[in-house]
Design a protein around this motif. Structure first.
Motif, PDB file in Angstrom:
ATOM      1  N   PRO A   1      -1.546  -0.761  -4.632  1.00 48.25           N
ATOM      2  CA  PRO A   1      -2.521   0.031  -3.365  1.00 48.25           C
ATOM      3  C   PRO A   1      -3.485   1.312  -4.596  1.00 48.25           C
ATOM      4  N   GLU A   2      -2.415   1.735  -6.083  1.00 51.86           N
ATOM      5  CA  GLU A   2      -2.452   1.964  -6.873  1.00 51.86           C
ATOM      6  C   GLU A   2      -3.750   1.849  -7.736  1.00 51.86           C
TER       7      GLU A   2
ATOM      8  N   VAL B   1      -5.567  -1.474  -7.357  1.00 48.58           N
ATOM      9  CA  VAL B   1      -6.388  -1.607  -6.335  1.00 48.58           C
ATOM     10  C   VAL B   1      -7.373  -0.446  -6.217  1.00 48.58           C
ATOM     11  N   SER B   2      -6.880   0.816  -5.942  1.00 46.18           N
ATOM     12  CA  SER B   2      -7.797   1.615  -6.410  1.00 46.18           C
ATOM     13  C   SER B   2      -9.011   1.897  -7.302  1.00 46.18           C
ATOM     14  N   LEU B   3      -8.025   1.943  -8.504  1.00 45.62           N
ATOM     15  CA  LEU B   3      -8.635   1.749 -10.128  1.00 45.62           C
ATOM     16  C   LEU B   3      -9.889   0.927  -9.941  1.00 45.62           C
ATOM     17  N   GLU B   4      -9.142  -0.651  -9.579  1.00 45.60           N
ATOM     18  CA  GLU B   4     -10.512  -0.841  -9.541  1.00 45.60           C
ATOM     19  C   GLU B   4     -11.287  -1.025  -9.249  1.00 45.60           C
ATOM     20  N   THR B   5     -11.173  -1.074  -7.587  1.00 45.94           N
ATOM     21  CA  THR B   5     -12.715  -0.333  -6.604  1.00 45.94           C
ATOM     22  C   THR B   5     -13.252   0.688  -7.425  1.00 45.94           C
ATOM     23  N   ARG B   6     -12.571   1.944  -8.338  1.00 43.40           N
ATOM     24  CA  ARG B   6     -13.879   2.929  -8.612  1.00 43.40           C
ATOM     25  C   ARG B   6     -14.234   1.835 -10.075  1.00 43.40           C
TER      26      ARG B   6
END
Length: 105
Positions: free
Chosen positions: A55-56, A58-63
């Motif tokens: 999840p970390e 995915v979050s970094l990629e989204t941001r």
């Protein structure tokens, strides 16, 4: 007699065409089944090779992509020559110097 021979030959051709069509249909079904099996094997291998990211990540990629999308209009105008360097004038000369140094090496 000639008519009888022609009818027999025509009947044989029809039966032969029918069996060829049936063989083609069977081959199509077999190939479709093989294709599905190959796709399932490929998906299974992809899952093993590239498991779902944490999840970390995915979050970094989204941001990251949100940031890229935010700055695209500024950079687009700069690259088209319609706007000044988007980061700031003081950073422009520093960046140009860095690029020049890298190009010389």
């Amino acid at each position: 007699m000639l008519l009888q021979q022609m009818q027999n030959k025509f009947g044989n051709q029809n039966r032969e065409n029918g069996s060829q069509q049936k063989a083609a249909d069977n081959a199509f079904k077999r190939n479709l089944s093989l294709l599905k099996d190959i796709e399932a094997a490929e998906k299974s291998l992809q899952t093993r090779i590239h498991p779902d990211p944490r999840p970390e990540v995915v979050s970094l990629e989204t941001r990251y992509w949100a940031s890229v999308e935010e700055y695209i209009p500024n950079w687009e105008q700069f690259l088209l020559g319609r706007a000044p360097y988007p980061i700031g004038v003081e950073n422009q000369s520093e960046t140009e110097n860095t690029l020049q140094k890298e190009l010389r090496q």
